[in-house]
Design a protein around this motif. Structure first.
Motif, PDB file in Angstrom:
ATOM      1  N   ARG A 123       0.839  -1.188   0.000  1.00  0.00           N
ATOM      2  CA  ARG A 123       0.000   0.000   0.000  1.00  0.00           C
ATOM      3  C   ARG A 123       0.881   1.248   0.000  1.00  0.00           C
ATOM      4  NH1 ARG A 123      -3.316  -3.346   3.830  1.00  0.00           N
ATOM      5  NH2 ARG A 123      -5.194  -3.876   2.653  1.00  0.00           N
ATOM      6  N   LYS A 124       0.336   2.340  -0.566  1.00  0.00           N
ATOM      7  CA  LYS A 124       1.093   3.591  -0.638  1.00  0.00           C
ATOM      8  C   LYS A 124       0.297   4.710   0.023  1.00  0.00           C
ATOM      9  CE  LYS A 124       3.145   2.140  -5.019  1.00  0.00           C
ATOM     10  NZ  LYS A 124       3.276   2.423  -6.473  1.00  0.00           N
ATOM     11  N   PRO A 125       0.942   5.489   0.878  1.00  0.00           N
ATOM     12  CA  PRO A 125       0.233   6.596   1.534  1.00  0.00           C
ATOM     13  C   PRO A 125      -0.071   7.711   0.542  1.00  0.00           C
ATOM     14  CG  PRO A 125       2.568   6.673   2.063  1.00  0.00           C
ATOM     15  CD  PRO A 125       2.362   5.417   1.271  1.00  0.00           C
ATOM     16  N   VAL A 126      -1.257   8.308   0.670  1.00  0.00           N
ATOM     17  CA  VAL A 126      -1.617   9.428  -0.208  1.00  0.00           C
ATOM     18  C   VAL A 126      -2.022  10.665   0.585  1.00  0.00           C
ATOM     19  CG1 VAL A 126      -2.338   7.909  -2.087  1.00  0.00           C
ATOM     20  CG2 VAL A 126      -4.038   8.700  -0.423  1.00  0.00           C
ATOM     21  N   ALA A 127      -2.426  10.493   1.864  1.00  0.00           N
ATOM     22  CA  ALA A 127      -2.902  11.644   2.628  1.00  0.00           C
ATOM     23  C   ALA A 127      -2.905  11.326   4.114  1.00  0.00           C
ATOM     24  CB  ALA A 127      -4.319  12.029   2.172  1.00  0.00           C
ATOM     25  N   GLN A 144       7.491  15.182  10.171  1.00  0.00           N
ATOM     26  CA  GLN A 144       7.814  15.842   8.903  1.00  0.00           C
ATOM     27  C   GLN A 144       7.081  15.163   7.741  1.00  0.00           C
ATOM     28  OE1 GLN A 144      10.124  14.826  11.163  1.00  0.00           O
ATOM     29  NE2 GLN A 144      10.579  16.869  11.992  1.00  0.00           N
ATOM     30  N   ASP A 145       6.960  13.823   7.802  1.00  0.00           N
ATOM     31  CA  ASP A 145       6.209  13.104   6.771  1.00  0.00           C
ATOM     32  C   ASP A 145       4.757  13.572   6.758  1.00  0.00           C
ATOM     33  OD1 ASP A 145       8.405  11.533   6.049  1.00  0.00           O
ATOM     34  OD2 ASP A 145       7.927   9.995   7.535  1.00  0.00           O
ATOM     35  N   ALA A 146       4.181  13.683   7.945  1.00  0.00           N
ATOM     36  CA  ALA A 146       2.770  14.065   8.049  1.00  0.00           C
ATOM     37  C   ALA A 146       2.528  15.435   7.435  1.00  0.00           C
ATOM     38  CB  ALA A 146       2.330  14.039   9.507  1.00  0.00           C
ATOM     39  N   GLU A 147       3.464  16.354   7.597  1.00  0.00           N
ATOM     40  CA  GLU A 147       3.286  17.699   7.053  1.00  0.00           C
ATOM     41  C   GLU A 147       3.425  17.722   5.534  1.00  0.00           C
ATOM     42  OE1 GLU A 147       2.249  20.438   8.570  1.00  0.00           O
ATOM     43  OE2 GLU A 147       1.965  19.127  10.308  1.00  0.00           O
ATOM     44  N   ALA A 148       4.155  16.780   4.971  1.00  0.00           N
ATOM     45  CA  ALA A 148       4.421  16.794   3.536  1.00  0.00           C
ATOM     46  C   ALA A 148       3.236  16.301   2.704  1.00  0.00           C
ATOM     47  CB  ALA A 148       5.652  15.949   3.228  1.00  0.00           C
ATOM     48  N   PHE A 149       2.344  15.509   3.305  1.00  0.00           N
ATOM     49  CA  PHE A 149       1.234  14.921   2.559  1.00  0.00           C
ATOM     50  C   PHE A 149       0.001  15.825   2.585  1.00  0.00           C
ATOM     51  CE2 PHE A 149       3.726  11.090   3.091  1.00  0.00           C
ATOM     52  CZ  PHE A 149       3.418  10.339   1.957  1.00  0.00           C
ATOM     53  N   PRO A 150      -0.899  15.647   1.613  1.00  0.00           N
ATOM     54  CA  PRO A 150      -2.195  16.345   1.693  1.00  0.00           C
ATOM     55  C   PRO A 150      -2.933  15.973   2.972  1.00  0.00           C
ATOM     56  CG  PRO A 150      -1.870  15.394  -0.493  1.00  0.00           C
ATOM     57  CD  PRO A 150      -0.762  14.875   0.368  1.00  0.00           C
ATOM     58  N   HIS A 151      -3.647  16.931   3.541  1.00  0.00           N
ATOM     59  CA  HIS A 151      -4.448  16.692   4.727  1.00  0.00           C
ATOM     60  C   HIS A 151      -5.929  16.712   4.342  1.00  0.00           C
ATOM     61  CE1 HIS A 151      -1.390  17.726   8.135  1.00  0.00           C
ATOM     62  NE2 HIS A 151      -0.873  16.956   7.190  1.00  0.00           N
ATOM     63  N   LEU A 179      -4.364  13.955  -7.241  1.00  0.00           N
ATOM     64  CA  LEU A 179      -3.617  15.216  -7.219  1.00  0.00           C
ATOM     65  C   LEU A 179      -2.129  15.016  -6.931  1.00  0.00           C
ATOM     66  CD1 LEU A 179      -6.141  17.525  -5.308  1.00  0.00           C
ATOM     67  CD2 LEU A 179      -5.632  17.529  -7.756  1.00  0.00           C
ATOM     68  N   THR A 180      -1.749  13.790  -6.560  1.00  0.00           N
ATOM     69  CA  THR A 180      -0.331  13.464  -6.347  1.00  0.00           C
ATOM     70  C   THR A 180      -0.011  12.196  -7.156  1.00  0.00           C
ATOM     71  OG1 THR A 180      -0.912  12.198  -4.370  1.00  0.00           O
ATOM     72  CG2 THR A 180      -0.266  14.491  -4.051  1.00  0.00           C
ATOM     73  N   PRO A 181      -0.060  12.266  -8.478  1.00  0.00           N
ATOM     74  CA  PRO A 181       0.073  11.058  -9.315  1.00  0.00           C
ATOM     75  C   PRO A 181       1.408  10.357  -9.097  1.00  0.00           C
ATOM     76  CG  PRO A 181       0.313  13.058 -10.638  1.00  0.00           C
ATOM     77  CD  PRO A 181      -0.151  13.491  -9.284  1.00  0.00           C
ATOM     78  N   GLY A 182       1.327   9.051  -8.790  1.00  0.00           N
ATOM     79  CA  GLY A 182       2.540   8.287  -8.558  1.00  0.00           C
ATOM     80  C   GLY A 182       3.335   8.760  -7.355  1.00  0.00           C
ATOM     81  N   GLY A 183       2.677   9.457  -6.432  1.00  0.00           N
ATOM     82  CA  GLY A 183       3.376   9.987  -5.257  1.00  0.00           C
ATOM     83  C   GLY A 183       4.085  11.307  -5.509  1.00  0.00           C
ATOM     84  N   TRP A 239       0.053  19.334  -6.641  1.00  0.00           N
ATOM     85  CA  TRP A 239      -0.278  19.740  -5.282  1.00  0.00           C
ATOM     86  C   TRP A 239       0.505  20.984  -4.848  1.00  0.00           C
ATOM     87  CZ3 TRP A 239      -4.160  18.452  -2.183  1.00  0.00           C
ATOM     88  CH2 TRP A 239      -4.087  18.819  -0.844  1.00  0.00           C
ATOM     89  N   LYS A 240       1.812  20.930  -4.953  1.00  0.00           N
ATOM     90  CA  LYS A 240       2.621  22.067  -4.497  1.00  0.00           C
ATOM     91  C   LYS A 240       2.586  23.213  -5.500  1.00  0.00           C
ATOM     92  CE  LYS A 240       5.748  19.614  -1.383  1.00  0.00           C
ATOM     93  NZ  LYS A 240       7.158  19.348  -1.019  1.00  0.00           N
ATOM     94  N   ARG A 241       2.532  22.904  -6.783  1.00  0.00           N
ATOM     95  CA  ARG A 241       2.499  23.984  -7.781  1.00  0.00           C
ATOM     96  C   ARG A 241       1.225  24.807  -7.660  1.00  0.00           C
ATOM     97  NH1 ARG A 241       1.203  24.369 -13.366  1.00  0.00           N
ATOM     98  NH2 ARG A 241       0.632  22.168 -13.440  1.00  0.00           N
ATOM     99  N   PHE A 242       0.133  24.154  -7.263  1.00  0.00           N
ATOM    100  CA  PHE A 242      -1.122  24.872  -7.064  1.00  0.00           C
ATOM    101  C   PHE A 242      -1.197  25.528  -5.680  1.00  0.00           C
ATOM    102  CE2 PHE A 242      -4.099  22.510 -10.237  1.00  0.00           C
ATOM    103  CZ  PHE A 242      -3.247  22.854 -11.282  1.00  0.00           C
ATOM    104  N   GLY A 243      -0.214  25.270  -4.816  1.00  0.00           N
ATOM    105  CA  GLY A 243      -0.227  25.847  -3.478  1.00  0.00           C
ATOM    106  C   GLY A 243      -1.339  25.278  -2.613  1.00  0.00           C
ATOM    107  N   LEU A 244      -1.631  23.990  -2.764  1.00  0.00           N
ATOM    108  CA  LEU A 244      -2.721  23.369  -2.009  1.00  0.00           C
ATOM    109  C   LEU A 244      -2.219  22.918  -0.637  1.00  0.00           C
ATOM    110  CD1 LEU A 244      -4.251  21.184  -4.867  1.00  0.00           C
ATOM    111  CD2 LEU A 244      -4.978  23.463  -4.110  1.00  0.00           C
TER     112      LEU A 244
END
Length: 311
Positions: free
Chosen positions: A136-140, A166-173, A204-208, A214-219
Motif C-alpha cells: 500500500r502507498k500513503p496518499v494523505a 515531517q512526513d505528516a506535514e508533507a502529505f495532503p491533509h 492530485l499526487t500522481p505516482g506519489g 499539489w505544491k504547484r497549485f499551493g494546495l
C-alpha cells in the motif's frame, strides 16, 4: 420263446478334474511370482509403514525460519521487519515438506497493514521461501480529533508509527472528518469524507509526485462538508469537496473522481485551474482570496471570500 432281459443304462462316472498344466506353469513364472510377493508384502507390512518411515518434516534441514522469507523492497515507509511483524506471535519455523506452507505464508503476510496483495509465494528447491508482494502507498493524512492518521487511496488506515512528523506535514491533509479511526491499521476507514478525500489526494499526487500539481497549485488541504455528522463510506458519491490553498482561497472541487458524470472530468478541472494560474499567477489574485467554483460546464465562478455571501 424265451423272455428278453430288461436293458440297463450304463452308469457314467466323472473323475475329479486336475489343474491344467498350462495354468500352473503360468503362475510359476518369475514375473507373476514377484508381483504376488510384493502384494503379499504390502498387505502384511502396510499397517506398520508409518512407524517404520522416518518423519522428515520436523528435521532441521527441512525447516526454514520465517524471518528469512525473501520479499521485495518497498517505498521508504515500509518497515524492514515487515516479515517478522507478519509472523509475530506464532512459531517462526516452517516446514518445507508441508503442502500448505505456501498458503500459510500468504495468509500471514496478507494480514500485515502495509501489504495490499500477496501475488505469489514460492517454496524453492534450494530450501528457501520467497514471496512477491504489492504494498500500500500513503496518499494523505486524516485530521481527526485524536491526531493525524495516514491512509492509502482506498481509505485504508496505515501504521502511524512508521511516519515522522515531517512526513505528516508533507502529505495532503483531509479535513472535517468527524468519525473515529478504525481500531487497527490495515482496515478501511468507513467514512465518506475519508474515502472520497483519499481518491482526490491520490489523483492530485500522481505516482506519489506532490510537486507537479499539489505544491504547484499551493494546495494545503482537502475538506469535506463542515460541521457534518459522519457519513457512511458507501455514500462517498454524495459528498462534495473543497481544495484549500495556502493563500486562503477555497476551490469548490466537487465529487471524488468517478463519482458523478454531471461535473467536468478530473482533467477538465485541472485544466481550468492551470489556466487560472497561467492568467493570474495565484489563486488569491487579482483581489482574493476567493471562492473558486470549477464544477460548472460553462465557466469558473468566482466570489471574494470577504463578501456578504461568506460572512
Amino acid at each position: 420263446m424265451p423272455g428278453k432281459r430288461p436293458s440297463s443304462t450304463p452308469r457314467v462316472t466323472t473323475a475329479p478334474s486336475k489343474p491344467s498344466p498350462s495354468i500352473l506353469v503360468g503362475l510359476l513364472r518369475p514375473r507373476i511370482l514377484l508381483t504376488l510377493s510384493i502384494l503379499l508384502f504390502i498387505g502384511v507390512f502396510a499397517p506398520y509403514a508409518p512407524r517404520l518411515i522416518p518423519n522428515l518434516k520436523g528435521r532441521p534441514e527441512y525447516r526454514v525460519d520465517s524471518r528469512s522469507i525473501a520479499v521485495p523492497g518497498g517505498h521508504e515507509w515500509i518497515p524492514a521487519d515487515v516479515v517478522q511483524e507478519s509472523f509475530e506471535g506464532r512459531d517462526p519455523l516452517l516446514s518445507l515438506l508441508e503442502p500448505e506452507t505456501a498458503e500459510t505464508v500468504a495468509r500471514e503476510l496478507q494480514k500485515h497493514p502495509w501489504v495490499d496483495r500477496v501475488n505469489r509465494v514460492s517454496v524453492n528447491r534450494n530450501g528457501t521461501i520467497s514471496a512477491d508482494l504489492s504494498y500500500r502507498k500513503p496518499v494523505a493524512f486524516i485530521e481527526a480529533s485524536s491526531g493525524l492518521y495516514p491512509v492509502d487511496a482506498d481509505g485504508v488506515l496505515l501504521p502511524p508509527k512508521d511516519f515522522s512528523p515531517q512526513d505528516a506535514e508533507a502529505f495532503p491533509h483531509i479535513r472535517n472528518v468527524s468519525s473515529a479511526p478504525p481500531r487497527q491499521a490495515g482496515l478501511v476507514w468507513e467514512d465518506a469524507v475519508v474515502k472520497g478525500g483519499a481518491k482526490i489526494a491520490d489523483r492530485l499526487t500522481p505516482g506519489g509526485d506532490r510537486e507537479r500539481i499539489w505544491k504547484r497549485f499551493g494546495l494545503v488541504g482537502i475538506a469535506g462538508p463542515r460541521g457534518g455528522k459522519p457519513v457512511s463510506g458507501a455514500a462517498v458519491d454524495q459528498i462534495s469537496f473543497e481544495l484549500l490553498t495556502s493563500a486562503g482561497s477555497r476551490i469548490q472541487w466537487g465529487k471524488a473522481p468517478g463519482a458523478d458524470d454531471l461535473e467536468p472530468t478530473f482533467d477538465q478541472k485541472i485544466g481550468r485551474l492551470q489556466h487560472y494560474l497561467a492568467t493570474y499567477g495565484s489563486f488569491d489574485k487579482p483581489q482574493g482570496p476567493y471562492d473558486i467554483d470549477i464544477r460548472g460546464f460553462e465557466a469558473i465562478s468566482l466570489y471574494p471570500l470577504d463578501s456578504k455571501l461568506y460572512r
